[in-house]
Design a protein around this motif. Structure first.
Motif, PDB file in Angstrom:
ATOM      1  N   GLU A 487       1.245  78.124 -16.474  1.00  0.00           N
ATOM      2  CA  GLU A 487       0.611  76.804 -16.438  1.00  0.00           C
ATOM      3  C   GLU A 487       1.307  75.781 -17.314  1.00  0.00           C
ATOM      4  O   GLU A 487       1.152  74.568 -17.135  1.00  0.00           O
ATOM      5  CB  GLU A 487      -0.868  76.913 -16.839  1.00  0.00           C
ATOM      6  CG  GLU A 487      -1.114  77.355 -18.276  1.00  0.00           C
ATOM      7  CD  GLU A 487      -1.009  78.860 -18.470  1.00  0.00           C
ATOM      8  OE1 GLU A 487      -1.233  79.327 -19.606  1.00  0.00           O
ATOM      9  OE2 GLU A 487      -0.719  79.564 -17.464  1.00  0.00           O
ATOM     10  N   ARG A 488       2.098  76.224 -18.288  1.00  0.00           N
ATOM     11  CA  ARG A 488       2.821  75.293 -19.162  1.00  0.00           C
ATOM     12  C   ARG A 488       4.258  75.048 -18.705  1.00  0.00           C
ATOM     13  O   ARG A 488       4.982  74.282 -19.325  1.00  0.00           O
ATOM     14  CB  ARG A 488       2.829  75.825 -20.594  1.00  0.00           C
ATOM     15  CG  ARG A 488       1.453  75.915 -21.236  1.00  0.00           C
ATOM     16  CD  ARG A 488       1.555  76.423 -22.661  1.00  0.00           C
ATOM     17  NE  ARG A 488       2.120  77.771 -22.697  1.00  0.00           N
ATOM     18  CZ  ARG A 488       2.662  78.344 -23.777  1.00  0.00           C
ATOM     19  NH1 ARG A 488       2.724  77.659 -24.908  1.00  0.00           N
ATOM     20  NH2 ARG A 488       3.131  79.570 -23.718  1.00  0.00           N
ATOM     21  N   GLY A 489       4.680  75.719 -17.632  1.00  0.00           N
ATOM     22  CA  GLY A 489       6.017  75.509 -17.097  1.00  0.00           C
ATOM     23  C   GLY A 489       7.024  76.564 -17.494  1.00  0.00           C
ATOM     24  O   GLY A 489       8.185  76.505 -17.060  1.00  0.00           O
ATOM     25  N   PHE A 490       6.622  77.530 -18.338  1.00  0.00           N
ATOM     26  CA  PHE A 490       7.550  78.587 -18.733  1.00  0.00           C
ATOM     27  C   PHE A 490       7.724  79.579 -17.586  1.00  0.00           C
ATOM     28  O   PHE A 490       6.785  79.856 -16.827  1.00  0.00           O
ATOM     29  CB  PHE A 490       7.057  79.298 -19.992  1.00  0.00           C
ATOM     30  CG  PHE A 490       7.117  78.442 -21.225  1.00  0.00           C
ATOM     31  CD1 PHE A 490       8.293  78.356 -21.962  1.00  0.00           C
ATOM     32  CD2 PHE A 490       6.020  77.709 -21.634  1.00  0.00           C
ATOM     33  CE1 PHE A 490       8.358  77.553 -23.090  1.00  0.00           C
ATOM     34  CE2 PHE A 490       6.076  76.916 -22.762  1.00  0.00           C
ATOM     35  CZ  PHE A 490       7.255  76.829 -23.495  1.00  0.00           C
ATOM     36  N   ILE A 491       8.928  80.137 -17.471  1.00  0.00           N
ATOM     37  CA  ILE A 491       9.285  80.970 -16.321  1.00  0.00           C
ATOM     38  C   ILE A 491       8.757  82.392 -16.511  1.00  0.00           C
ATOM     39  O   ILE A 491       8.974  83.017 -17.552  1.00  0.00           O
ATOM     40  CB  ILE A 491      10.817  80.987 -16.139  1.00  0.00           C
ATOM     41  CG1 ILE A 491      11.329  79.557 -15.890  1.00  0.00           C
ATOM     42  CG2 ILE A 491      11.219  81.894 -14.988  1.00  0.00           C
ATOM     43  CD1 ILE A 491      12.848  79.428 -15.946  1.00  0.00           C
ATOM     44  N   ARG A 530      11.679  81.330 -21.097  1.00  0.00           N
ATOM     45  CA  ARG A 530      10.894  82.459 -20.580  1.00  0.00           C
ATOM     46  C   ARG A 530       9.497  82.456 -21.182  1.00  0.00           C
ATOM     47  O   ARG A 530       9.329  82.219 -22.372  1.00  0.00           O
ATOM     48  CB  ARG A 530      11.603  83.777 -20.881  1.00  0.00           C
ATOM     49  CG  ARG A 530      10.886  85.004 -20.317  1.00  0.00           C
ATOM     50  CD  ARG A 530      11.648  86.271 -20.614  1.00  0.00           C
ATOM     51  NE  ARG A 530      11.693  86.548 -22.046  1.00  0.00           N
ATOM     52  CZ  ARG A 530      10.738  87.181 -22.715  1.00  0.00           C
ATOM     53  NH1 ARG A 530       9.630  87.570 -22.093  1.00  0.00           N
ATOM     54  NH2 ARG A 530      10.873  87.412 -24.011  1.00  0.00           N
ATOM     55  N   ALA A 531       8.522  82.751 -20.373  1.00  0.00           N
ATOM     56  CA  ALA A 531       7.153  82.843 -20.865  1.00  0.00           C
ATOM     57  C   ALA A 531       7.048  83.946 -21.911  1.00  0.00           C
ATOM     58  O   ALA A 531       7.607  85.034 -21.751  1.00  0.00           O
ATOM     59  CB  ALA A 531       6.201  83.134 -19.697  1.00  0.00           C
ATOM     60  N   GLU A 532       6.356  83.633 -23.005  1.00  0.00           N
ATOM     61  CA  GLU A 532       6.104  84.583 -24.095  1.00  0.00           C
ATOM     62  C   GLU A 532       7.380  84.979 -24.842  1.00  0.00           C
ATOM     63  O   GLU A 532       7.436  86.044 -25.440  1.00  0.00           O
ATOM     64  CB  GLU A 532       5.391  85.843 -23.580  1.00  0.00           C
ATOM     65  CG  GLU A 532       4.101  85.582 -22.831  1.00  0.00           C
ATOM     66  CD  GLU A 532       3.081  84.830 -23.685  1.00  0.00           C
ATOM     67  OE1 GLU A 532       3.027  85.059 -24.908  1.00  0.00           O
ATOM     68  OE2 GLU A 532       2.347  84.006 -23.119  1.00  0.00           O
ATOM     69  N   SER A 533       8.398  84.149 -24.828  1.00  0.00           N
ATOM     70  CA  SER A 533       9.622  84.465 -25.577  1.00  0.00           C
ATOM     71  C   SER A 533       9.395  84.242 -27.066  1.00  0.00           C
ATOM     72  O   SER A 533       8.436  83.583 -27.473  1.00  0.00           O
ATOM     73  CB  SER A 533      10.789  83.592 -25.097  1.00  0.00           C
ATOM     74  OG  SER A 533      10.525  82.218 -25.332  1.00  0.00           O
TER      75      SER A 533
END
Length: 558
Positions: A487-491, A530-533
């Motif tokens: 939802e925030r745009g992270f892959i 990346r999401a959660e990086s």
């Protein structure tokens, strides 16, 4: 006799705080190399740095720097580390006593030391000259020649002038800055036939005038690669931050035909850091610029192409090919893609900030603007490491530095070592629970309205400099409809695509996605996008290397 330099007399610089030793080194150097090189000597690290900066402004070349290890105020390693920023291509030699050899060995990692010599070096024919001959041969064989200085004419409080200066500085392009109000600036404007309303004016080293150039035009004219040499590659890396550079180094070194595409300048946010002190292998810290330049040279050494000022606007699948489209309508294709687009600092929503961006309000530009902040009061918005590093760097010359932090303290988002340094700095203060409510000024920043979020009280302060380091907005808007994002745009990638153990509906293969693989097979993500990086330089570099390993696995099974 050593081969002479090709053109104007190139410099060999020596620095030693002992006048007798300094004269002896210079004497031996002149005896052997005086016909082809200019020997410059200094008796302190500060005076040597001043000499290097003057040589840089004149466009002179420096081939070798010899520095004594034991000097007061600034030892030889500390001096060579700063000299590396001025002349990264110069060969570096440390003069040491036998007792200091361990320090010299440590310096190999800190400043890319090329050699260390034990004192005394007599006879020079056996102990000094052979070493210098080899270093000079290596220097001449390398890409040591800087681009002759580009000239930039603009106004101090001009957003576009600031953007051009930052673009050149971050891409390691030497330039000289002239105000449009000073005589030399006016002479350049007159020579180019440009009035003072159309600025900035950039005059390339070859004398080509560019009026208000955009980034692609500027990049092409100052010698940066902007066009791929092939239509198809094994790997396209999008983004030149730590993750992208790490991927380019590992991809090219392992035999993949690799091209890296960067929209602005290699290094990303990390490249703008004044000092990274928790990166493995650099116990004394390393600037983002140093780390970026070394990584860029390393990638190029292995054969990776690096394209600058190319904006990517689309990603498509065409059979087994992954097609990357550019803003000018052209495209390049590859077997695989690594998305390392990183993040950008979020913009301040406070009234007045947009109009004053580049005119006193800056986003991540502390290194470029630091010289102009000497003796001034500086404000920094942000509570993470990038803000802390900028505060420490600016505090060297600023009258005061004030960190504005929305939270209760720095502990939630800043590394402990940085917090300790900030607490010990006499001219840095931290204002917790404080935000910028508005910015004011005619043509440039003059005042800020600050608000205490706990009490709601506002205060008007005088300010000419505001540097913003807040949040992390992923640069992934161009991927709409291509890969899955949160939802925030992270892959999303790997396990994040399969939270229930099943691949997403878009997934076409029988196997599950690899760890860093996106919703498109053969397209991987690394680093801050990346999401959660982890949002750390070391983890980004590691993910870039890991992504290349997964690219190999993908190619083997395709």
């Amino acid at each position: 006799m050593a081969q002479a330099a090709d053109s104007a007399r190139t410099v060999i610089l020596t620095v030693d705080d002992d006048p007798g030793v300094s004269r002896a080194v210079a004497r031996d150097l002149r005896r052997r190399y005086g016909a082809g090189y200019r020997i410059v000597r200094a008796e302190s690290g500060e005076s040597a740095l001043e000499a290097l900066r003057e040589l840089k402004l004149r466009g002179d070349l420096v081939a070798v720097i010899l520095a004594d290890y034991r000097m007061p105020q600034m030892n030889g390693i500390e001096f060579l580390e700063q000299a590396l920023d001025v002349y990264p291509g110069a060969r570096r030699v440390l003069l040491t006593a036998y007792a200091d050899t361990s320090a010299a060995i440590d310096a190999i990692n800190v400043v890319d030391l090329d050699h260390y010599l034990l004192k005394p070096w007599d006879p020079p024919e056996e102990k000094l000259y052979p070493v210098l001959d080899d270093l000079l041969d290596a220097w001449r064989a390398s890409d040591y020649r800087p681009v002759p200085a580009t000239k930039v004419v603009g106004h101090r409080w001009s957003a576009r002038s600031s953007e051009v200066r930052e673009f050149l500085a971050r891409n390691q392009v030497p330039y000289r800055w002239y105000s449009a109000d000073e005589p030399e600036g006016q002479r350049l404007l007159a020579a180019a036939g440009v009035d003072g309303q159309r600025l900035p004016l950039v005059v390339t080293a070859e004398g080509t005038p560019l009026v208000e150039p955009d980034a692609p035009e500027l990049a092409a004219q100052v010698g940066l690669a902007t066009t791929p040499t092939a239509e198809f590659y094994d790997l396209v890396v999008i983004g030149g931050g730590p993750a992208g550079l790490g991927a380019a180094v590992y991809g090219a070194s392992e035999g993949l035909r690799t091209v890296l595409v960067e929209r602005s300048a290699t290094g990303g946010q990390a490249g703008q850091s004044s000092r990274i002190e928790n990166y493995l292998g650099f116990p004394d810290g390393v600037s983002g610029g140093q780390l970026t330049e070394r990584a860029r040279r390393q990638a190029a050494k292995f054969g990776a192409e690096i394209l600058t000022a190319r904006e990517v606007t689309g990603l498509e699948v065409n059979g087994s090919a992954r097609v990357v489209r550019f803003s000018d309508g052209s495209a390049v294709a590859a077997h695989s893609v690594i998305l390392a687009t990183g993040v950008s600092y979020r913009q301040l929503a406070a009234p007045g900030c947009d109009d004053l961006t580049g005119c006193g309000v800056f986003y991540g530009s502390a290194l470029t603007e630091a010289a102009s902040c000497q003796g001034h009061d500086v404000y920094i918005v942000g509570g993470a490491n990038s803000a802390g590093q900028a505060a420490m760097y600016l505090s060297r010359g600023a009258k005061s530095v004030t960190l504005l932090v929305r939270g209760e303290s720095l502990t939630a988002s800043m590394s402990h070592y940085l917090i300790q340094q900030i607490e010990e700095a006499p001219n840095i203060s931290v204002r917790a629970r404080t935000v910028v409510e508005s910015a004011h000024g005619e043509g440039h920043l003059e005042q800020l309205t600050l608000r205490d979020v706990a009490t709601g009280q506002s205060e008007l302060v005088d300010a000419q400099w505001l540097f913003v380091f807040i949040g992390a907005a992923p640069l992934t808007g161009w991927l709409d409809g291509a890969v899955l994002r949160d939802e925030r745009g992270f892959i999303l990638a790997g396990p994040d695509l399969t939270p229930d153990g099943r691949p997403p509906a878009e997934w076409e293969l029988d196997r599950p996605p690899y760890h860093l693989e996106t919703s498109i097979p053969g397209v991987f993500v690394a680093g801050d996008a990346r999401a959660e990086s982890a949002k750390r330089v070391a983890s980004a570099v590691g993910e870039g290397a890991m992504a290349v390993m997964l690219v190999h696995r993908y190619l083997e099974q395709s």
